[in-house]
Design an enzyme around this catalytic site. Structure first.
Site, PDB file in Angstrom:
ATOM      1  N   ASP A  52       2.503 -20.198 -12.032  1.00 55.39           N
ATOM      2  CA  ASP A  52       2.408 -19.235 -10.916  1.00 55.39           C
ATOM      3  C   ASP A  52       1.545 -18.085 -11.457  1.00 55.39           C
ATOM      4  O   ASP A  52       0.507 -18.355 -12.088  1.00 55.39           O
ATOM      5  CB  ASP A  52       3.832 -18.801 -10.525  1.00 55.39           C
ATOM      6  CG  ASP A  52       3.915 -18.037  -9.206  1.00 55.39           C
ATOM      7  OD1 ASP A  52       3.614 -16.833  -9.219  1.00 55.39           O
ATOM      8  OD2 ASP A  52       4.279 -18.634  -8.167  1.00 55.39           O
ATOM      9  N   ASP A 130      -1.846 -15.508  -3.148  1.00 58.17           N
ATOM     10  CA  ASP A 130      -1.036 -14.322  -2.901  1.00 58.17           C
ATOM     11  C   ASP A 130      -1.824 -13.277  -2.109  1.00 58.17           C
ATOM     12  O   ASP A 130      -3.028 -13.438  -1.883  1.00 58.17           O
ATOM     13  CB  ASP A 130      -0.592 -13.768  -4.271  1.00 58.17           C
ATOM     14  CG  ASP A 130       0.877 -13.388  -4.267  1.00 58.17           C
ATOM     15  OD1 ASP A 130       1.398 -13.049  -3.200  1.00 58.17           O
ATOM     16  OD2 ASP A 130       1.480 -13.417  -5.360  1.00 58.17           O
ATOM     17  N   TRP A 164       3.895 -13.220   2.599  1.00 60.06           N
ATOM     18  CA  TRP A 164       5.303 -12.821   2.834  1.00 60.06           C
ATOM     19  C   TRP A 164       5.580 -12.523   4.316  1.00 60.06           C
ATOM     20  O   TRP A 164       6.411 -11.680   4.652  1.00 60.06           O
ATOM     21  CB  TRP A 164       5.666 -11.591   1.991  1.00 60.06           C
ATOM     22  CG  TRP A 164       4.916 -11.521   0.700  1.00 60.06           C
ATOM     23  CD1 TRP A 164       5.107 -12.325  -0.372  1.00 60.06           C
ATOM     24  CD2 TRP A 164       3.831 -10.647   0.364  1.00 60.06           C
ATOM     25  NE1 TRP A 164       4.220 -12.007  -1.375  1.00 60.06           N
ATOM     26  CE2 TRP A 164       3.420 -10.984  -0.951  1.00 60.06           C
ATOM     27  CE3 TRP A 164       3.171  -9.613   1.038  1.00 60.06           C
ATOM     28  CZ2 TRP A 164       2.368 -10.316  -1.597  1.00 60.06           C
ATOM     29  CZ3 TRP A 164       2.130  -8.965   0.392  1.00 60.06           C
ATOM     30  CH2 TRP A 164       1.740  -9.308  -0.904  1.00 60.06           C
ATOM     31  N   ASP A 185       9.851 -11.998  -1.128  1.00 58.13           N
ATOM     32  CA  ASP A 185      10.310 -12.864  -2.225  1.00 58.13           C
ATOM     33  C   ASP A 185      11.826 -13.059  -2.128  1.00 58.13           C
ATOM     34  O   ASP A 185      12.566 -12.131  -1.827  1.00 58.13           O
ATOM     35  CB  ASP A 185       9.968 -12.234  -3.577  1.00 58.13           C
ATOM     36  CG  ASP A 185       8.485 -12.336  -3.886  1.00 58.13           C
ATOM     37  OD1 ASP A 185       7.720 -12.793  -3.003  1.00 58.13           O
ATOM     38  OD2 ASP A 185       8.095 -11.966  -5.000  1.00 58.13           O
TER      39      ASP A 185
HETATM   40  C1  GLA Z   1       4.389 -12.469  -5.135  1.00 52.20           C
HETATM   41  C2  GLA Z   1       4.824 -13.847  -4.651  1.00 52.20           C
HETATM   42  C3  GLA Z   1       5.753 -14.489  -5.670  1.00 52.20           C
HETATM   43  C4  GLA Z   1       5.057 -14.569  -7.017  1.00 52.20           C
HETATM   44  C5  GLA Z   1       4.617 -13.182  -7.438  1.00 52.20           C
HETATM   45  C6  GLA Z   1       3.749 -13.185  -8.680  1.00 52.20           C
HETATM   46  O1  GLA Z   1       5.449 -11.578  -5.162  1.00 52.20           O
HETATM   47  O2  GLA Z   1       5.450 -13.734  -3.413  1.00 52.20           O
HETATM   48  O3  GLA Z   1       6.159 -15.756  -5.230  1.00 52.20           O
HETATM   49  O4  GLA Z   1       3.966 -15.458  -6.927  1.00 52.20           O
HETATM   50  O5  GLA Z   1       3.828 -12.571  -6.426  1.00 52.20           O
HETATM   51  O6  GLA Z   1       3.439 -11.868  -9.032  1.00 52.20           O
END
Ligand code: GLA
Length: 490
Positions: A52, A130, A164, A185
């Site tokens: 990630d 993202d 999001w 998240d």
């Molecule tokens: C965002 C995403 C998470 C993760 C973080 C990494 O918050 O929603 O799922 O990938 O970034 O910083």
């Protein structure tokens, strides 16, 4: 999109929920990959895996992104090849803005095409994009530009939007992405938050009309199996995500799983609800006190999935007739319990009701059907997604390498169909032996110049019960030719 990707919700593993950014490196990802295979998650259908926001690349002064070799010594391509050799798919991460969320990695803004080309060179199959540090960017235009860049880069990739819920992606993103996050998240790394996860489920279920094959609402990665949840909570969480046809990206430490966690994450009957070829998202149809009924999820064989969830502090006894569950009150139903793996006998006749005793934070999950067959849709598992061949000498040769595709469920599939846009040096044929099919790749080197050759092969199939198209299978073929080769072997 006619790429045939993600016609059922993507399944895999991503590091963020457990690890956050810091311990991510090649060693961790490789250990997880081995655990994914050894634990049975691969055979259950989990396939996309990779870093990630794992500080895996940086941008040089020439504008190009390159691997951070201290963390990923084999390079991001080397890691991808390793994942492909094990019959898994490669997931990478980036950001549509100027930097990723923590600021540790460059975003793609202004470099969309060259970055997507680099991801294609690293052989990514899935890219999470993202939405941090995007001030002043138009969200629809930004993600559309990234989709177009990915398309131009030429490698078929599952495109996972991660805003999001900002900009209501469910309203516009289906033509440019395969899944989009709908909420914040689900947890801070390593810290499960049950109430937040349940709020996310409640918000995400409302978006059910927007999900379907190739385009999914994503209520974030799984927290099942992380420290801090009970067995009931793990079961309830997993059932809710499957009922919502959510992407199933596990987020726990696969190297350290209890037998109960493995059993929950690999329950074939519950996964079958998530992976159903019709791709309908279930939702809440009725709430009474702390008990909610989730329905509206027809399945590929004409049956229906039903979930009853008790969010109260004490056990609940629920008595319901099919009519109360959104089903036809005049029909006799066979009822199968997807956690007990039992079909009740005799069937439920019209007017009769079902009674379930449900513990706090637990669920009962059923399939209601006119027949007692309860077939499970295919889960296709590959022994490898990478064929590497090497030809030495100037005499023409025929070389071959195989990919074995196995349906881990009961049905036999029709033959996989090869897309016939192959380069002249490659021919591909498919042979069937029960539930396993062998894809034979034959290379003729006659007349080839010295060099490296590469192609991506696409295979298509249909699900035999419903006749619905299945997600396309893609794999890479690499050929290294060490000398110029003549046309005949004199
Ligand atoms: C965002 C995403 C998470 C993760 C973080 C990494 O918050 O929603 O799922 O990938 O970034 O910083």
């Amino acid at each position: 999109m006619d790429d045939g990707l993600a016609l059922t919700p993507p399944m895999g593993w991503y590091p963020w929920n457990t690890f956050g950014q810091e311990p991510q490196n090649e060693k961790l990802i490789k250990e997880i990959v081995d655990a994914l295979v050894a634990s049975g998650l691969k055979d259950a259908g989990y396939s996309y895996v990779g870093p990630d926001e794992g500080i895996c690349f940086s941008r040089g002064t020439d504008g190009k992104i390159t691997t951070n070799l201290e963390r990923y010594p084999s390079g991001l391509r080397g890691l991808g090849d390793d994942i492909h050799r094990k019959g898994l798919k490669y997931a990478l991460y980036t950001d549509a803005g100027t930097r990723t969320c923590s600021g540790a990695m460059p975003g793609t803004n202004g470099h969309e095409l060259e970055d997507m080309r680099q991801f294609a060179e690293w052989r990514a199959d899935y890219i999470k994009i993202d939405w941090c540090n995007t001030e002043g960017q138009d969200i629809v235009k930004a993600y559309t530009r990234l989709h177009d860049a990915q398309h131009a880069a030429g490698r078929p990739v599952v495109h996972s939007l991660c805003s999001w819920g900002d900009g209501d992606p469910w309203k516009w993103a289906a033509p440019v992405g395969h899944l989009w996050r709908t909420t914040t998240d689900i947890c801070a790394p390593g810290q499960v938050n049950w109430e937040l996860a349940m709020k996310i489920a409640a918000d995400n279920q409302k978006l059910y009309p927007y999900a379907g094959p190739g385009h999914w609402n994503d209520p974030d990665m799984l927290i099942a199996g992380m420290p801090g949840l009970s067995e009931s909570q793990n079961r309830a969480f997993f059932s809710l995500w499957c009922m919502m046809a959510a992407p199933l990206m596990a987020g726990n430490d696969l190297r350290d799983m209890s037998a109960s966690t493995i059993k929950i994450l690999t329950n074939p009957e519950v996964i079958a609800v998530d992976q159903d070829p019709l791709g309908v998202q279930g939702h809440i149809i009725h709430t009474e006190g702390k008990v909610s009924v989730w329905a509206g999820k027809p399945l590929f064989d004409g049956s229906q999935a039903i979930l009853i969830f008790n969010q109260g502090k004490s056990p609940a006894t629920v008595t319901a007739r099919p009519g109360d569950l959104g089903l036809d009150p005049r029909t006799a139903y066979y009822v199968r319990d997807l956690w007990e793996h039992k079909t009740a006998a005799p069937p439920l006749h019209p007017g009769e009701s079902l009674t379930a005793l449900i513990d706090p934070n637990d669920v009962a999950m059923f399939r209601f059907s006119r027949s007692n067959a309860f077939p499970l849709p295919p889960v296709v598992v590959a022994d490898t997604y990478l064929v590497s061949l090497r030809a030495a000498g100037t005499a023409p040769q025929k070389l071959s390498g195989t990919i074995m595709l196995t349906n881990k469920r009961t049905s036999e599939l029709p033959l996989w169909k090869v897309r016939q846009d192959l380069p002249a040096w490659l021919s591909v044929s498919v042979a069937k032996n029960g539930k396993t099919q062998t894809v034979m790749n034959t290379v003729s080197t006659a007349g080839l110049k010295r060099g490296l050759y590469h192609t991506v092969v696409r295979l298509d199939n249909i699900e035999p019960v419903s006749g619905r198209p299945m997600s396309a299978v893609y794999y890479d073929v690499d050929l290294e030719v060490t000398d110029d080769v003549g046309m005949t072997s004199r």
